[in-house]
Enzyme design. Structure first.
Site, PDB file in Angstrom:
ATOM      1  N   GLU A 240     -78.689  65.688 -25.703  1.00 18.27           N
ATOM      2  CA  GLU A 240     -78.146  64.530 -24.991  1.00 18.27           C
ATOM      3  C   GLU A 240     -77.986  63.327 -25.925  1.00 18.27           C
ATOM      4  O   GLU A 240     -77.120  62.488 -25.730  1.00 18.27           O
ATOM      5  CB  GLU A 240     -79.053  64.196 -23.793  1.00 18.27           C
ATOM      6  CG  GLU A 240     -78.440  63.309 -22.739  1.00 18.27           C
ATOM      7  CD  GLU A 240     -77.273  63.934 -21.965  1.00 18.27           C
ATOM      8  OE1 GLU A 240     -76.957  65.119 -22.161  1.00 18.27           O
ATOM      9  OE2 GLU A 240     -76.666  63.201 -21.171  1.00 18.27           O
TER      10      GLU A 240
ATOM     11  N   HIS B 290     -68.266  62.442 -24.064  1.00 10.33           N
ATOM     12  CA  HIS B 290     -69.642  62.908 -23.845  1.00 10.33           C
ATOM     13  C   HIS B 290     -69.752  64.407 -24.155  1.00 10.33           C
ATOM     14  O   HIS B 290     -70.582  64.825 -24.968  1.00 10.33           O
ATOM     15  CB  HIS B 290     -70.066  62.628 -22.397  1.00 10.33           C
ATOM     16  CG  HIS B 290     -71.457  63.059 -22.076  1.00 10.33           C
ATOM     17  ND1 HIS B 290     -72.523  62.198 -22.110  1.00 10.33           N
ATOM     18  CD2 HIS B 290     -71.963  64.270 -21.731  1.00 10.33           C
ATOM     19  CE1 HIS B 290     -73.633  62.862 -21.793  1.00 10.33           C
ATOM     20  NE2 HIS B 290     -73.314  64.135 -21.561  1.00 10.33           N
ATOM     21  N   GLU B 291     -68.889  65.193 -23.527  1.00  7.91           N
ATOM     22  CA  GLU B 291     -68.957  66.649 -23.737  1.00  7.91           C
ATOM     23  C   GLU B 291     -68.606  67.001 -25.188  1.00  7.91           C
ATOM     24  O   GLU B 291     -69.151  67.938 -25.762  1.00  7.91           O
ATOM     25  CB  GLU B 291     -68.048  67.391 -22.746  1.00  7.91           C
ATOM     26  CG  GLU B 291     -68.394  67.180 -21.269  1.00  7.91           C
ATOM     27  CD  GLU B 291     -69.853  67.455 -20.913  1.00  7.91           C
ATOM     28  OE1 GLU B 291     -70.510  68.242 -21.613  1.00  7.91           O
ATOM     29  OE2 GLU B 291     -70.345  66.843 -19.937  1.00  7.91           O
TER      30      GLU B 291
ATOM     31  N   HIS C  65     -71.656  66.839 -27.239  1.00  7.66           N
ATOM     32  CA  HIS C  65     -72.408  68.103 -27.151  1.00  7.66           C
ATOM     33  C   HIS C  65     -71.716  69.155 -28.019  1.00  7.66           C
ATOM     34  O   HIS C  65     -72.352  69.909 -28.741  1.00  7.66           O
ATOM     35  CB  HIS C  65     -72.458  68.611 -25.710  1.00  7.66           C
ATOM     36  CG  HIS C  65     -73.403  67.861 -24.808  1.00  7.66           C
ATOM     37  ND1 HIS C  65     -74.748  67.755 -25.078  1.00  7.66           N
ATOM     38  CD2 HIS C  65     -73.203  67.205 -23.625  1.00  7.66           C
ATOM     39  CE1 HIS C  65     -75.334  67.070 -24.085  1.00  7.66           C
ATOM     40  NE2 HIS C  65     -74.414  66.720 -23.202  1.00  7.66           N
TER      41      HIS C  65
HETATM   42 ZN    ZN Z   1     -74.826  65.641 -21.408  1.00 10.55          ZN
END
Ligand code: ZN
Length: 523
Positions: free
Chosen positions: A317, A287-288, A291
């Site tokens: 996101e 997830h990170e 980003h």
């Molecule tokens: Zn996030």
């Protein structure tokens, strides 16, 4: 650079009428100011990252002073009246004629930033900051002791301040619009309600089918002992596999994972490790890293200007969700990655079958806690928060009635009743800092991710065959070109239309979820 000399002069409170400015010189000065402010702000990012990773406990007070000094100076830079003069000069010139030129994009966003910063009276900014930190501390305690009453008075103050902020920023149709617009520029309450209404209905039907299917994943097959050093190695391997550049980034440990960018060539990811489970750390890292890939993909040539910045929370996101879920929880990804994971954890995963692991990491069932929710039910957690915060901001719901409203809405949406406020309206940090308008961007991120992913599949052919071989470059290259490199050229809704040819809709996400979950649950 001549612009520097000019800046100095302008810093004096010149009451005299400004000499006629040359738009080109004015633009050059705005560029210079924007870049300097970005470099200045990035020092705060280094301090903030350090605060949440390595700083010893007793350093907190001094760090607070450092950060608040930087924030104050940055606010001064952002509200310098000279910026208003320069903008007025450039805005009426031919420099901004072509809507999507670098200059037009930068000027549009500088105007937005300058207006935001100058519309809020200092007293309100200070009250928000003070009440926000008071709110955070009271929330931590109230959550710990499951005591909503202890949090209620400050929540009332936070709602009142958020309403005041919305009025200072200005709004046309709905007061909540002003708050939403801070995080998702251009989005309105009405648009988001129109997006969420059919999503809610179709999700409810899908979740009901899953619940009544009688089929269940067996997540216990994932429980085992996972030594932390090996977890870290596997997380790094996963992030590197999808394209995260470790010569331009790092992975460290924190309590609440985040991704922070210091500037071009330096993007920091964080995660946390639980020795009984590698899954939270692994999907958290993906997830990170999603980003992080976005930030690593921004155009360094435009660093420090809107043209080189990310668009919105929703679009950010969409990148993290795509890599975490649409890639990282796909069967094709696990065809590639399970052999590596088995090698890293032979005792825990040696005999585990691909289909069982795939089903276990995609288990879907209604639950109480947003951050632990699966891909389908997660969106209803957001619908609930979106609905309640509109009611709070528009004055139809009193802070005192929040626990009851939460419980009632959760029962309607997910058929569950929270046994405590800790597992109900006290679970999230956002409202304690007056961050109203933030929640819907999580769900919009899922919607954007699905719509982008569908388009990428149409453009790039069989992505699953590529993932199964560990090839993620085609997808990343596509995202770089279509989403990362353009920076803030478009507003979020416009970007979606440019990339996919269609307005943002709930349908791609529903197609994606049904396509994944129906075969697993035989529904
Ligand atoms: Zn996030």
């Amino acid at each position: 650079m001549p612009a520097k000399r000019k800046t100095r002069k302008a810093a004096k409170p010149a009451a005299t009428k400004p000499r006629a400015l040359d738009p080109r010189k004015a633009y050059a000065e705005l560029l210079e100011r924007s870049r300097r402010r970005a470099v200045f702000g990035s020092m705060g990012s280094v301090l903030g990252w350090d605060q949440r990773t390595y700083m010893p406990k007793r350093g907190a007070k001094h760090r607070g002073e450092q950060l608040s000094l930087l924030a104050g100076m940055s606010h001064e830079m952002a509200t310098d009246p000279r910026i208003g003069e320069l903008l007025a000069c450039v805005e009426s010139s031919g420099l901004v004629k072509a809507r999507h030129s670098d200059a037009a994009v930068n000027v549009r966003e500088w105007r937005r930033g300058y207006d935001h910063a100058t519309k809020l009276p200092r007293k309100l900014v200070e009250a928000l900051s003070r009440t926000g930190s008071e709110g955070y501390n009271l929330w931590v305690e109230a959550r710990k002791s499951d005591d909503f009453k202890a949090f209620r008075p400050v929540l009332e103050k936070l709602v009142a301040l958020a309403r005041e902020k919305a009025d200072a920023l200005g709004w046309k149709e709905r007061r909540y619009d002003a708050l939403l617009d801070q995080y998702e520029p251009g989005a309105t309450t009405k648009q988001v309600q129109r997006l969420f209404a059919p999503l809610e209905k179709e999700l409810a039907a899908l979740i009901a089918k899953i619940v009544s299917s009688g089929k269940r994943a067996d997540p216990s097959i994932l429980e085992n002992v996972y030594p932390v050093p090996a977890q870290e190695a596997l997380c790094i391997e996963a992030a590197r596999a999808i394209g995260f550049d470790f010569d331009a980034g790092r992975l460290d440990v924190t309590t609440h994972p985040f991704c922070s960018t210091m500037g071009p060539g330096d993007v920091r990811l964080t995660t946390r490790y639980d020795p009984a489970s590698v899954w939270g750390a692994l999907f958290g890292t993906l997830h990170e890293a999603g980003h992080g890939l976005y930030n690593q993909g921004l155009d360094p040539k435009h660093y420090g200007t809107p043209r080189g910045g990310s668009i919105s929370l929703g679009i950010h996101e969409s990148q993290s969700r795509m890599w975490e879920n649409m890639v990282g929880r796909s069967r094709a990804f696990w065809q590639f990655f399970l052999p590596l994971a088995r090698k890293t954890f032979p005792a825990a995963l040696g005999g585990k079958d691909l289909d069982a692991v795939y089903f276990a990491v995609n288990e879907s069932k209604p639950s109480l806690i947003r951050v632990e929710a699966d891909e389908a039910t997660y969106n209803l957690h957001i619908v609930l928060r979106f609905r309640l915060e509109i009611e709070l901001i528009e004055g139809r719901l009193k802070a005192a009635d929040l626990p009851g409203a939460w419980s009632e809405t959760l029962q309607k949406l997910l058929g569950l009743k929270p046994p405590s406020n800790r597992e109900g309206c006290l679970q999230d940090v956002h409202w304690s800092g007056a961050a109203f308008g933030y929640f819907p961007t999580y769900c919009m991120g899922n919607l954007y991710a699905a719509q982008f992913c569908e388009q990428a599949r149409a453009d790039l052919g069989n992505l699953d065959a590529q993932f199964a071989k560990g090839e993620f470059k085609p997808l990343l290259g596509w995202l770089r070109k279509k989403i990362h490199k353009p920076g803030k050229t478009y507003r979020p809704a416009e970007l979606c239309e440019v990339v996919t040819g269609k307005k943002l809709s709930h349908q791609p996400l529903m197609r994606y979820l049904k396509g994944k979950l129906a075969p697993l649950y035989g529904s």
